[in-house]
Design a protein around this motif. Structure first.
Motif, PDB file in Angstrom:
ATOM      1  N   SER A 124       7.242  13.657   9.377  1.00 30.87           N
ATOM      2  CA  SER A 124       7.516  14.859  10.153  1.00 30.87           C
ATOM      3  C   SER A 124       9.029  15.019  10.325  1.00 30.87           C
ATOM      4  O   SER A 124       9.766  14.037  10.403  1.00 30.87           O
ATOM      5  CB  SER A 124       6.807  14.767  11.498  1.00 30.87           C
ATOM      6  OG  SER A 124       7.069  13.508  12.100  1.00 30.87           O
TER       7      SER A 124
ATOM      8  N   THR B 208       0.838  -1.197   0.000  1.00 33.03           N
ATOM      9  CA  THR B 208       0.000   0.000   0.000  1.00 33.03           C
ATOM     10  C   THR B 208       0.880   1.257   0.000  1.00 33.03           C
ATOM     11  O   THR B 208       2.061   1.196   0.345  1.00 33.03           O
ATOM     12  CB  THR B 208      -0.906   0.047   1.239  1.00 33.03           C
ATOM     13  OG1 THR B 208      -0.079  -0.139   2.395  1.00 33.03           O
ATOM     14  CG2 THR B 208      -1.986  -1.012   1.198  1.00 33.03           C
ATOM     15  N   VAL B 209       0.259   2.383  -0.372  1.00 34.40           N
ATOM     16  CA  VAL B 209       0.941   3.679  -0.353  1.00 34.40           C
ATOM     17  C   VAL B 209       0.041   4.681   0.366  1.00 34.40           C
ATOM     18  O   VAL B 209      -1.170   4.697   0.142  1.00 34.40           O
ATOM     19  CB  VAL B 209       1.181   4.234  -1.782  1.00 34.40           C
ATOM     20  CG1 VAL B 209       2.086   5.463  -1.728  1.00 34.40           C
ATOM     21  CG2 VAL B 209       1.752   3.187  -2.699  1.00 34.40           C
ATOM     22  N   ALA B 210       0.639   5.515   1.203  1.00 36.98           N
ATOM     23  CA  ALA B 210      -0.114   6.593   1.870  1.00 36.98           C
ATOM     24  C   ALA B 210       0.121   7.885   1.096  1.00 36.98           C
ATOM     25  O   ALA B 210       1.271   8.227   0.795  1.00 36.98           O
ATOM     26  CB  ALA B 210       0.374   6.737   3.309  1.00 36.98           C
TER      27      ALA B 210
ATOM     28  N   GLY C 113       3.859   2.004  11.622  1.00 35.02           N
ATOM     29  CA  GLY C 113       4.206   3.171  12.437  1.00 35.02           C
ATOM     30  C   GLY C 113       3.505   3.160  13.776  1.00 35.02           C
ATOM     31  O   GLY C 113       3.989   3.716  14.748  1.00 35.02           O
ATOM     32  N   MET C 114       2.348   2.521  13.847  1.00 42.57           N
ATOM     33  CA  MET C 114       1.564   2.562  15.081  1.00 42.57           C
ATOM     34  C   MET C 114       2.186   1.718  16.188  1.00 42.57           C
ATOM     35  O   MET C 114       1.793   1.842  17.336  1.00 42.57           O
ATOM     36  CB  MET C 114       0.141   2.107  14.787  1.00 42.57           C
ATOM     37  CG  MET C 114      -0.474   2.966  13.692  1.00 42.57           C
ATOM     38  SD  MET C 114      -2.142   2.488  13.283  1.00 42.57           S
ATOM     39  CE  MET C 114      -3.027   3.435  14.496  1.00 42.57           C
TER      40      MET C 114
ATOM     41  N   SER D 268      -0.255  -0.753   9.410  1.00 41.75           N
ATOM     42  CA  SER D 268       0.381   0.543   9.623  1.00 41.75           C
ATOM     43  C   SER D 268       1.468   0.401  10.679  1.00 41.75           C
ATOM     44  O   SER D 268       1.243   0.657  11.850  1.00 41.75           O
ATOM     45  CB  SER D 268      -0.659   1.561  10.069  1.00 41.75           C
ATOM     46  OG  SER D 268      -0.137   2.852   9.953  1.00 41.75           O
TER      47      SER D 268
HETATM   48  P1  AMP Z   1       4.657  10.170  10.078  1.00 42.46           P
HETATM   49  O1  AMP Z   1       5.495   9.204  10.836  1.00 42.46           O
HETATM   50  O2  AMP Z   1       4.235  11.345  10.894  1.00 42.46           O
HETATM   51  O3  AMP Z   1       5.193  10.515   8.748  1.00 42.46           O
HETATM   52  O4  AMP Z   1       3.305   9.393   9.763  1.00 42.46           O
HETATM   53  C1  AMP Z   1       3.227   8.441   8.763  1.00 42.46           C
HETATM   54  C2  AMP Z   1       2.336   7.361   9.239  1.00 42.46           C
HETATM   55  O5  AMP Z   1       1.424   7.016   8.201  1.00 42.46           O
HETATM   56  C3  AMP Z   1       3.114   6.097   9.518  1.00 42.46           C
HETATM   57  O6  AMP Z   1       3.618   6.096  10.820  1.00 42.46           O
HETATM   58  C4  AMP Z   1       2.080   5.014   9.269  1.00 42.46           C
HETATM   59  O7  AMP Z   1       1.354   4.754  10.457  1.00 42.46           O
HETATM   60  C5  AMP Z   1       1.155   5.647   8.231  1.00 42.46           C
HETATM   61  N1  AMP Z   1       1.420   5.062   6.922  1.00 42.46           N
HETATM   62  C6  AMP Z   1       2.235   5.530   5.977  1.00 42.46           C
HETATM   63  N2  AMP Z   1       2.242   4.729   4.903  1.00 42.46           N
HETATM   64  C7  AMP Z   1       1.408   3.717   5.179  1.00 42.46           C
HETATM   65  C8  AMP Z   1       0.976   2.554   4.453  1.00 42.46           C
HETATM   66  N3  AMP Z   1       1.418   2.277   3.230  1.00 42.46           N
HETATM   67  N4  AMP Z   1       0.111   1.749   5.052  1.00 42.46           N
HETATM   68  C9  AMP Z   1      -0.346   2.033   6.265  1.00 42.46           C
HETATM   69  N5  AMP Z   1       0.029   3.100   6.998  1.00 42.46           N
HETATM   70  C10 AMP Z   1       0.878   3.930   6.465  1.00 42.46           C
END
Ligand code: AMP
Ligand code: MG
Length: 338
Positions: free
Chosen positions: A142, A116-118, A229-230, A227
């Motif tokens: 950030s 996936t791509v955000a 990052g969570m 995700s």
């Molecule tokens: P940041 O760390 O503030 O740039 O936030 C980006 C956040 O977006 C990441 O920590 C992930 O939780 C979420 N994210 C980015 N790309 C994806 C992806 N392809 N699939 C799911 N979550 C994503």
């Protein structure tokens, strides 16, 4: 890193855009927080972002684009929910996660190895002019060191990434656009599956999104991490933070028994008014003012001499208060709920 400040004018934007095209790093303001950007189509450029932040490689980056057409041109599937959300909330503090198609133009490193791509289109004139001038999609988390509070001013970026703080070599170009208006990151919604899934509360309120795409689901427990990052600790000051998720009256009562001389306090205006606290940051009267002051407040208290811990009082889920609560819960070493 060496931080090179650029003026927020046409010449500064052109210089920053050229740097992005050359594979260099550019920190720039958005309406949420400052981002640390690189050409999202270049694996080498994107590697520089992970290095500068000390970011785990499986934590994906958000790709910033000028509009929905540019998002689709990344080579992704663009389901109706993505189209509806982009139509109503872009430019703005909403990130959508969509499935990569075979034509995908962003390397796997941007996606944290996921399929996936955000993507997001920021609502900030400097950011939009930069994206247009660069002519490439820009991967930008950030502009803080990984795990720390996000920068909401150019000074905070320079502090986070400048010599001494960041071990990484190289240059970061910095566009100064003044304080970020919202102060917390974008809301992240995954529309790659059968139901929209909330991945991160943020600058766009839940109710606004649900009006258009129906109820937001929670990420499936136990399944593959959608995700990554969570999973990581985030937003944390260096000193331990205690979150008092209590009513104003309960919090005031509790705080009267605390060692005020050694505790930095972050709280809404009413709490600040009632307590004569020495090291204090006033978050104002509204969720909006609290969001705008949150990260700068945490950093300010963290630098305050003579403190050994921080306390925050917050218990409001209204509007962007939702995201303030989420950030404080994730930054806190301890949460007091009763
Ligand atoms: P940041 O760390 O503030 O740039 O936030 C980006 C956040 O977006 C990441 O920590 C992930 O939780 C979420 N994210 C980015 N790309 C994806 C992806 N392809 N699939 C799911 N979550 C994503
Ligand atoms: Mg971040």
């Amino acid at each position: 890193m060496e931080v090179v400040w650029l003026p927020a004018d046409g010449a500064g934007i052109q210089r920053a855009a050229a740097a992005l095209r050359a594979g260099e790093l550019v920190a720039f303001p958005t309406e949420t927080v400052y981002g640390l950007g690189a050409d999202a189509t270049s694996a080498a450029a994107v590697a520089g972002v992970f290095r500068a932040k000390g970011r785990p490689l499986d934590n994906p980056l958000i790709v910033h684009v000028t509009d929905a057409a540019a998002a689709e041109a990344l080579g992704v599937e663009w389901p109706p929910a993505a189209a509806v959300l982009a139509e109503h909330f872009w430019p703005g503090p909403l990130t959508v996660v969509v499935r990569a198609a075979t034509a995908i133009r962003v390397p796997a490193s941007v996606r944290g190895g996921l399929d996936t791509v955000a993507v997001r289109c920021p609502d900030h004139s400097l950011a939009r002019r930069l994206l247009a001038a660069a002519g490439v999609p820009v991967a930008a988390p950030s502009a803080n060191r990984s795990g720390r509070p996000s920068p909401t001013t150019a000074d905070a970026v320079a502090e986070a990434l400048g010599e001494g703080r960041c071990g990484s070599a190289g240059v970061v170009w910095l566009l100064d656009g003044g304080p970020a208006r919202i102060g917390v990151e974008s809301t992240v919604v995954d529309v790659s599956g059968p139901h929209p899934v909330l991945l991160r509360p943020g600058g766009l309120a839940r109710g606004a999104i649900e009006r258009w795409v129906g109820p937001l689901h929670e990420p499936a427990a136990g399944g593959p991490a959608r995700s990554p990052g969570m999973r990581y600790r985030h937003y944390a000051p260096e000193r331990p933070l205690v979150l008092l998720a209590l009513s104003t009256d309960q919090a005031v009562k509790r705080l009267r028994a605390w060692p005020a001389a050694r505790t930095g306090l972050l709280a809404e205006h009413r709490v600040v008014q009632e307590l004569q606290w020495p090291a204090v940051v006033d978050l104002g009267d509204t969720p909006d003012s609290a969001a705008a002051g949150l990260f700068a407040g945490l950093v300010r208290l963290d630098r305050w001499p003579g403190l050994d811990r921080l306390a925050a009082v917050w218990n409001n889920q209204e509007g962007v208060g939702w995201a303030v609560m989420n950030r404080l819960e994730r930054a806190a070493a301890e949460v007091v709920r009763s």
